[in-house]
Design a protein around this motif. Structure first.
Motif, PDB file in Angstrom:
ATOM      1  N   ALA A 160       0.824  -1.211   0.000  1.00  0.00           N
ATOM      2  CA  ALA A 160       0.000   0.000   0.000  1.00  0.00           C
ATOM      3  C   ALA A 160       0.857   1.259   0.000  1.00  0.00           C
ATOM      4  O   ALA A 160       0.480   2.269  -0.610  1.00  0.00           O
ATOM      5  N   THR A 161       2.008   1.210   0.662  1.00  0.00           N
ATOM      6  CA  THR A 161       2.865   2.398   0.709  1.00  0.00           C
ATOM      7  C   THR A 161       3.338   2.796  -0.688  1.00  0.00           C
ATOM      8  O   THR A 161       3.447   3.987  -0.993  1.00  0.00           O
ATOM      9  N   ASP A 162       3.625   1.809  -1.533  1.00  0.00           N
ATOM     10  CA  ASP A 162       4.028   2.117  -2.907  1.00  0.00           C
ATOM     11  C   ASP A 162       2.878   2.733  -3.682  1.00  0.00           C
ATOM     12  O   ASP A 162       3.041   3.745  -4.389  1.00  0.00           O
ATOM     13  N   ARG A 163       1.709   2.151  -3.551  1.00  0.00           N
ATOM     14  CA  ARG A 163       0.573   2.615  -4.351  1.00  0.00           C
ATOM     15  C   ARG A 163       0.111   4.005  -3.942  1.00  0.00           C
ATOM     16  O   ARG A 163      -0.271   4.810  -4.797  1.00  0.00           O
ATOM     17  N   THR A 164       0.151   4.288  -2.667  1.00  0.00           N
ATOM     18  CA  THR A 164      -0.217   5.643  -2.246  1.00  0.00           C
ATOM     19  C   THR A 164       0.810   6.655  -2.742  1.00  0.00           C
ATOM     20  O   THR A 164       0.446   7.781  -3.102  1.00  0.00           O
ATOM     21  N   ARG A 165       2.066   6.246  -2.798  1.00  0.00           N
ATOM     22  CA  ARG A 165       3.091   7.154  -3.341  1.00  0.00           C
ATOM     23  C   ARG A 165       2.847   7.408  -4.827  1.00  0.00           C
ATOM     24  O   ARG A 165       2.984   8.540  -5.307  1.00  0.00           O
ATOM     25  N   ALA A 196     -16.480 -11.131  14.363  1.00  0.00           N
ATOM     26  CA  ALA A 196     -16.539  -9.830  15.047  1.00  0.00           C
ATOM     27  C   ALA A 196     -15.663  -8.809  14.324  1.00  0.00           C
ATOM     28  O   ALA A 196     -14.519  -9.111  13.948  1.00  0.00           O
ATOM     29  N   LEU A 197     -16.197  -7.604  14.112  1.00  0.00           N
ATOM     30  CA  LEU A 197     -15.436  -6.548  13.477  1.00  0.00           C
ATOM     31  C   LEU A 197     -14.437  -5.988  14.482  1.00  0.00           C
ATOM     32  O   LEU A 197     -14.800  -5.609  15.596  1.00  0.00           O
ATOM     33  N   ARG A 198     -13.179  -5.934  14.091  1.00  0.00           N
ATOM     34  CA  ARG A 198     -12.125  -5.447  14.978  1.00  0.00           C
ATOM     35  C   ARG A 198     -11.459  -4.226  14.356  1.00  0.00           C
ATOM     36  O   ARG A 198     -10.997  -4.270  13.217  1.00  0.00           O
ATOM     37  N   LEU A 199     -11.432  -3.166  15.108  1.00  0.00           N
ATOM     38  CA  LEU A 199     -10.842  -1.906  14.666  1.00  0.00           C
ATOM     39  C   LEU A 199      -9.596  -1.648  15.500  1.00  0.00           C
ATOM     40  O   LEU A 199      -9.699  -1.224  16.659  1.00  0.00           O
ATOM     41  N   PRO A 200      -8.431  -1.923  14.954  1.00  0.00           N
ATOM     42  CA  PRO A 200      -7.206  -1.759  15.746  1.00  0.00           C
ATOM     43  C   PRO A 200      -6.919  -0.305  16.061  1.00  0.00           C
ATOM     44  O   PRO A 200      -7.257   0.596  15.285  1.00  0.00           O
ATOM     45  N   ILE A 252      -6.675   3.540   0.472  1.00  0.00           N
ATOM     46  CA  ILE A 252      -5.737   2.424   0.554  1.00  0.00           C
ATOM     47  C   ILE A 252      -5.044   2.402   1.914  1.00  0.00           C
ATOM     48  O   ILE A 252      -4.848   1.341   2.512  1.00  0.00           O
ATOM     49  N   GLU A 253      -4.687   3.550   2.409  1.00  0.00           N
ATOM     50  CA  GLU A 253      -4.044   3.608   3.720  1.00  0.00           C
ATOM     51  C   GLU A 253      -4.961   3.107   4.829  1.00  0.00           C
ATOM     52  O   GLU A 253      -4.509   2.416   5.754  1.00  0.00           O
ATOM     53  N   GLU A 254      -6.241   3.457   4.768  1.00  0.00           N
ATOM     54  CA  GLU A 254      -7.183   3.044   5.806  1.00  0.00           C
ATOM     55  C   GLU A 254      -7.342   1.528   5.839  1.00  0.00           C
ATOM     56  O   GLU A 254      -7.466   0.935   6.907  1.00  0.00           O
ATOM     57  N   GLY A 255      -7.372   0.888   4.663  1.00  0.00           N
ATOM     58  CA  GLY A 255      -7.243  -0.554   4.578  1.00  0.00           C
ATOM     59  C   GLY A 255      -8.491  -1.392   4.524  1.00  0.00           C
ATOM     60  O   GLY A 255      -8.424  -2.568   4.156  1.00  0.00           O
ATOM     61  N   SER A 256      -9.648  -0.871   4.875  1.00  0.00           N
ATOM     62  CA  SER A 256     -10.841  -1.723   4.889  1.00  0.00           C
ATOM     63  C   SER A 256     -11.280  -2.132   3.486  1.00  0.00           C
ATOM     64  O   SER A 256     -12.089  -3.045   3.334  1.00  0.00           O
ATOM     65  N   TYR A 257     -10.726  -1.497   2.448  1.00  0.00           N
ATOM     66  CA  TYR A 257     -11.105  -1.797   1.067  1.00  0.00           C
ATOM     67  C   TYR A 257     -10.826  -3.254   0.701  1.00  0.00           C
ATOM     68  O   TYR A 257     -11.438  -3.800  -0.225  1.00  0.00           O
ATOM     69  N   PRO A 304      -0.130  -6.721  10.621  1.00  0.00           N
ATOM     70  CA  PRO A 304       0.942  -5.721  10.543  1.00  0.00           C
ATOM     71  C   PRO A 304       0.510  -4.407   9.913  1.00  0.00           C
ATOM     72  O   PRO A 304       1.120  -3.368  10.168  1.00  0.00           O
ATOM     73  N   LEU A 305      -0.545  -4.418   9.087  1.00  0.00           N
ATOM     74  CA  LEU A 305      -1.007  -3.189   8.436  1.00  0.00           C
ATOM     75  C   LEU A 305      -1.895  -2.350   9.357  1.00  0.00           C
ATOM     76  O   LEU A 305      -2.201  -1.201   9.021  1.00  0.00           O
ATOM     77  N   ARG A 306      -2.304  -2.944  10.475  1.00  0.00           N
ATOM     78  CA  ARG A 306      -3.180  -2.229  11.412  1.00  0.00           C
ATOM     79  C   ARG A 306      -4.450  -1.731  10.716  1.00  0.00           C
ATOM     80  O   ARG A 306      -4.811  -0.547  10.786  1.00  0.00           O
ATOM     81  N   ILE A 307      -5.145  -2.647  10.041  1.00  0.00           N
ATOM     82  CA  ILE A 307      -6.351  -2.287   9.309  1.00  0.00           C
ATOM     83  C   ILE A 307      -7.575  -2.925   9.959  1.00  0.00           C
ATOM     84  O   ILE A 307      -7.458  -3.903  10.710  1.00  0.00           O
ATOM     85  N   PRO A 308      -8.769  -2.408   9.682  1.00  0.00           N
ATOM     86  CA  PRO A 308      -9.985  -3.053  10.194  1.00  0.00           C
ATOM     87  C   PRO A 308     -10.146  -4.444   9.582  1.00  0.00           C
ATOM     88  O   PRO A 308      -9.910  -4.639   8.379  1.00  0.00           O
ATOM     89  N   ARG A 309     -10.550  -5.404  10.404  1.00  0.00           N
ATOM     90  CA  ARG A 309     -10.772  -6.776   9.923  1.00  0.00           C
ATOM     91  C   ARG A 309     -11.944  -7.393  10.682  1.00  0.00           C
ATOM     92  O   ARG A 309     -12.276  -6.976  11.779  1.00  0.00           O
ATOM     93  N   ARG A 310     -12.554  -8.409  10.069  1.00  0.00           N
ATOM     94  CA  ARG A 310     -13.570  -9.196  10.770  1.00  0.00           C
ATOM     95  C   ARG A 310     -12.929 -10.528  11.140  1.00  0.00           C
ATOM     96  O   ARG A 310     -12.514 -11.298  10.256  1.00  0.00           O
ATOM     97  N   VAL A 311     -12.836 -10.796  12.420  1.00  0.00           N
ATOM     98  CA  VAL A 311     -12.172 -12.004  12.913  1.00  0.00           C
ATOM     99  C   VAL A 311     -13.182 -12.832  13.703  1.00  0.00           C
ATOM    100  O   VAL A 311     -13.763 -12.347  14.687  1.00  0.00           O
TER     101      VAL A 311
END
Length: 510
Positions: A45-50, A503-507, A99-104, A493-500
């Motif tokens: 994601a860091t490359d794509r945002t750049r 349950a929805l987990r928002l780091p 992309i940085e937020e990550g839930s996409y 490692p990306l610290r993104i929202p995920r469903r585990v």
């Protein structure tokens, strides 16, 4: 320096000169994109945002030059183009934020459960880019829906290479924009072939190049903004391929408006001014232009509208649009019961804005319905006079899908309107209250679609969910940790929202 786009000298030729077009041009660009995809599919994601932010910065740097070219080629007013460049670079930066937020990626993890019946394996789901995307540039937005527009931005954001089919209405602008995008991507370290441009030479091959592009076996998806006829032809080609591909088209829209009797009585004059500004903005060459406005018979709005309708002719974007507009208003005027309300005197320099009106009964007559409900792209709108609000619902139910629908009502007690809200919500992708549909804010929540023929799919080029068009799900079952993409790794490692495990987990963010 990496060169993400090579435009051969022949492609810099002015309209009418010879160029390298057709299969060679398309095949080279698509094969380069396919090769780039082997790298971009794994790009962090860091490359794509750049990539996105560098493109946005370089377009901003070149804004004065690009606006000058666009003004000469399209005839659009400079203030409009200044705003469009800002919108274009703004949406590039917005997709970087998505992309940085990550839930996409819609990351979902269900851990193994041996005690379940039947036992459940470890399942981890994410979205991955679908592959090279063909983007068909639009005529009426030479920046925001063209070479570096929302389709291109949303594809690059998720690592899908882009091959843009330039629009013949602004070929020089397309070439120069592509050069800037290319150089910016190279500066940002993007892989060769990530971005390409075809069909910019005005040599009569444009349609053939578009068909060849959508049929190329290495193209994985296509997006299009334009006419219903053109979009339907490409959609049919995409579906008829040996390996069909998704086609995302934004085609045509009437954008109905309903003005209630209470709203007309309270602020009819202000509504007339608002309508005039909306349907005449950019000479009516906006996909969200209000094309049909339902008003009470004898409305204040209709009486107040003529002074707001301009008399000066306006150059339209292309000869085809000009011809289509003149033909459309000619057919409208010929329908029995249609009356001229204002405007309508054009010249060889372009058509003038024009407003017609017709009664609800004549509008609902099956003999003329096709003409009265056909989009006329340009500075015109049709007022439909109704006597009783109850009579509107069956007529509105029969309208084709639109990008927008608008209700102007009294401040209190009118919003349900005996089913009006629900009927219009079923016919449009964006429902407005006491506003005008032209102007599409670039935000996470925006949606620029609607039922056919407004669009061909549920996701479109505006808003954070635009990236969803060019992704497909993939599930990893009992996969070794070493092969999992970062968004599915156990420690997130990306610290993104995920469903585990449901349950929805928002780091928490650092």
């Amino acid at each position: 320096m990496t060169d993400a786009l090579t435009i051969e000298p022949a492609h810099r030729a002015r309209p009418g000169s010879e160029s390298d077009s057709g299969s060679g041009e398309v095949d080279r660009a698509v094969r380069a994109a396919d090769l780039a995809f082997r790298t971009s599919v794994r790009s962090p994601a860091t490359d794509r945002t750049r990539w996105l932010r560098t493109v946005a910065d370089r377009l901003d740097d070149a804004a004065d030059e690009l606006i000058a070219i666009a003004t000469a080629e399209t005839g659009l007013a400079t203030p409009r183009l200044v705003g469009e460049v800002a919108r274009t670079t703004g949406q590039l930066r917005m997709f970087a934020a998505v992309i940085e937020e990550g839930s996409y990626v819609e990351a979902i993890i269900d851990h193994a459960a041996t005690s379940a019946t039947p036992p459940r394996p470890d399942l981890r789901r994410t979205l991955r880019p679908i592959g090279p995307v063909a983007v068909f540039a639009a005529s009426n937005f030479p920046f925001a829906f063209s070479v570096a527009g929302g389709d291109t931005a949303s594809a690059l954001a998720i690592g899908a290479p882009v091959i843009v089919k330039a629009h013949s209405g602004h070929p020089l602008l397309s070439l120069r924009t592509a050069e800037i995008v290319s150089a910016a991507l190279a500066e940002a370290g993007a892989p060769d072939g990530l971005f390409g441009l075809v069909g910019a030479a005005a040599d009569g091959s444009s349609r053939a190049i578009g068909i060849e592009l959508v049929e190329h076996p290495l193209v994985a998806a296509a997006s299009f903004t334009g006419s219903v006829a053109g979009g339907r032809a490409l959609a049919d080609r995409a579906a008829a391929r040996p390996e069909p591909i998704p086609f995302f088209g934004e085609l045509g829209s009437l954008n109905p408006v309903v003005v209630t009797a209470e709203a007309d009585a309270a602020r009819g004059e202000a509504l007339a001014a608002g309508l005039a500004g909306s349907f005449q903005g950019s000479a009516g060459q906006l996909c969200t232009k209000p094309g049909i406005v339902f008003v009470p018979r004898g409305s204040v709005l209709e009486a107040a509208l003529p002074p707001h309708v301009g008399a000066a002719p306006h150059r339209l974007l292309t000869e085809a649009i000009d011809g289509g507009f003149r033909n459309g208003v000619e057919h409208l005027a010929a329908v029995p019961g249609v009356e001229l309300v204002a405007g309508g005197i054009g010249s060889e320099n372009g058509p003038a804005p024009v407003v017609y009106a017709v009664g609800l009964d004549a509008f609902a007559d099956d003999r003329h319905r096709d003409v009265l409900t056909r989009e006329v792209f340009g500075p015109t709108t049709l007022l439909v006079r109704y006597d009783a609000q109850d009579a509107l619902l069956p007529v509105l139910t029969e309208l084709e899908g639109s990008l927008t629908a608008t209700i102007h009502a009294a401040p209190e007690g009118e919003l349900v309107l005996d089913g009006l809200v629900e009927v219009l919500a079923a016919r449009a992708g964006r429902l407005l209250f006491d506003g005008w549909p032209t102007g599409v804010a670039v935000t996470w929540s925006q949606h620029h679609g609607g039922p056919w023929p407004a669009t061909t799919s549920q996701h479109t080029s505006v808003g954070g969910t635009a990236v969803r068009r060019f992704q497909r799900p993939i599930v990893y079952q009992d996969a070794p940790a070493a092969v999992l993409p970062p968004e599915l790794q156990e420690d997130n490692p990306l610290r993104i929202p995920r469903r585990v495990d449901g349950a929805l987990r928002l780091p928490s963010r650092p």
